[in-house]
Design an enzyme around this catalytic site. Structure first.
Site, PDB file in Angstrom:
ATOM      1  N   SER A   1       0.802  -1.226   0.000  1.00  0.00           N
ATOM      2  CA  SER A   1       0.000   0.000   0.000  1.00  0.00           C
ATOM      3  C   SER A   1       0.833   1.273   0.000  1.00  0.00           C
ATOM      4  CB  SER A   1      -0.948   0.009   1.202  1.00  0.00           C
ATOM      5  OG  SER A   1      -0.218  -0.027   2.415  1.00  0.00           O
TER       6      SER A   1
ATOM      7  N   SER B   1      14.381  -8.115   4.610  1.00  0.00           N
ATOM      8  CA  SER B   1      14.965  -8.040   5.944  1.00  0.00           C
ATOM      9  C   SER B   1      15.330  -6.586   6.195  1.00  0.00           C
ATOM     10  CB  SER B   1      16.183  -8.965   6.034  1.00  0.00           C
ATOM     11  OG  SER B   1      16.815  -8.872   7.282  1.00  0.00           O
TER      12      SER B   1
ATOM     13  N   TYR C   1      12.622  -5.202  17.415  1.00  0.00           N
ATOM     14  CA  TYR C   1      12.661  -5.089  15.949  1.00  0.00           C
ATOM     15  C   TYR C   1      13.844  -5.867  15.382  1.00  0.00           C
ATOM     16  CZ  TYR C   1      13.481  -3.244  11.314  1.00  0.00           C
ATOM     17  OH  TYR C   1      13.717  -3.146   9.964  1.00  0.00           O
TER      18      TYR C   1
ATOM     19  N   LYS D   1      14.242  -9.197  12.680  1.00  0.00           N
ATOM     20  CA  LYS D   1      15.005  -9.197  11.438  1.00  0.00           C
ATOM     21  C   LYS D   1      16.156 -10.211  11.473  1.00  0.00           C
ATOM     22  CE  LYS D   1      12.458  -6.383   9.215  1.00  0.00           C
ATOM     23  NZ  LYS D   1      11.621  -6.908   8.110  1.00  0.00           N
TER      24      LYS D   1
END
Length: 305
Positions: free
Chosen positions: A12, A132, A146, A150
């Site tokens: 989006s 990633s 976070y 990853k």
């Protein structure tokens, strides 16, 4: 020549949207997937398809994949781009938020991959592209959850690559660095929301300052740079296993590769060190614009769209 079919999640805005548009320009049949299909009008206008999908909702994901298979009979490329960054000191971030980040960034990625693999494996062709981050190789204060997601994507991708090689399916990791998208603003707001008035307040302000500087630096890239890298990878005869982009990201990943942990720790501490002013401001906390312009919930919805 038969046109290849690509599914791009998180389409989006930002990297996902630009990737869908770039693949359309290169002749792919493209399905952009996001929580809000209405936000993908640019993809539809360019000749692509918009499909509503929430990567954390198994029913939604299955319905999206089933629709593509019914309409096209195949999915040749999956770009796992949906994800978001939520920052804050580990001590301050609720475990529910940590779980949410793993649900979107790791389990959502794995779930949709499971659904597209049978067809790829049967045809002995296909490419899985996992977005990633250089955050899957380096680390920052207040970014534990976070970075954990990853690092997980990196390990998952490595195992998947050797697992699928005998079946003719390729796995590629893309490691964006500083890219001018919504991600940076969402991360800054979450850091201030979670830690802006806690014992980590000075570090939160330093993080916000550093991320803002990265966004405005000459080394930051635009989403179309990452999109071109992804398109090059899926059209290459023999793609590399990893692509760090832009050039500044290659430098940072290379630096991490050669520096010992303690030396890299020192570098990170210096980059993210609070100033005297930030320490003083944190001693007298105020409501900060960075923490009130949008809620973390709104940020998650945009980033996972």
């Amino acid at each position: 020549m038969e046109r290849r079919v690509a599914l791009v999640t998180g389409a989006s805005s930002g990297i996902g949207e630009q990737t869908a548009l770039e693949l359309l320009r290169r002749g792919f049949i493209v399905y952009g997937a996001a929580r809000r299909a209405a936000r993908m009008s640019a993809i539809v206008d360019a000749g692509g398809h918009a499909i509503a999908m929430d990567v954390t909702d198994d029913t939604s994901v299955r319905a999206a994949v089933d629709r593509i298979l019914a309409e096209q009979g195949r999915i040749d490329v999956l770009v796992n781009n949906a994800g978001y960054g939520s920052y804050g000191a580990l001590e301050d971030v609720p475990i529910d938020e940590a779980r949410r980040q793993f649900e979107v960034n790791v389990f959502g990625l794995a779930g949709i991959t499971q659904l597209v693999l049978p067809g790829m494996r049967e045809r002995r062709s296909g490419t899985i592209v996992n977005i990633s981050s250089i955050g899957g190789r380096i680390y920052e204060p207040l970014g534990a959850w976070y970075h954990a997601t990853k690092f997980a994507v990196e390990g998952l991708s490595d195992s998947l690559r050797v697992e699928l090689e005998p079946h003719g399916v390729r796995v590629v990791v893309i490691q964006p660095g500083a890219i001018r998208t919504e991600w940076n603003g969402i991360s800054r707001r979450s850091a201030m929301e979670r830690s802006g008035t806690t014992a980590y307040a000075a570090q939160a302000r330093a993080l916000v300052r550093t991320l803002e500087a990265a966004d405005e630096s000459a080394g930051a890239g635009e989403p179309h740079v990452v999109a071109a890298t992804i398109a090059n990878a899926v059209t290459a005869r023999r793609p590399r296993t990893r692509y760090a982009t832009p050039v500044s990201a290659k430098f940072i990943v290379g630096l991490r590769r050669v520096l010992p942990d303690r030396v890299f720790d020192l570098l990170i501490r210096r980059i993210f060190a609070p100033t005297k002013a930030e320490f003083a401001e944190s001693a007298n906390p105020r409501v900060d614009e960075a923490s009130t312009t949008a809620s973390p919930v709104a940020g998650r919805e945009r980033a996972a769209a």
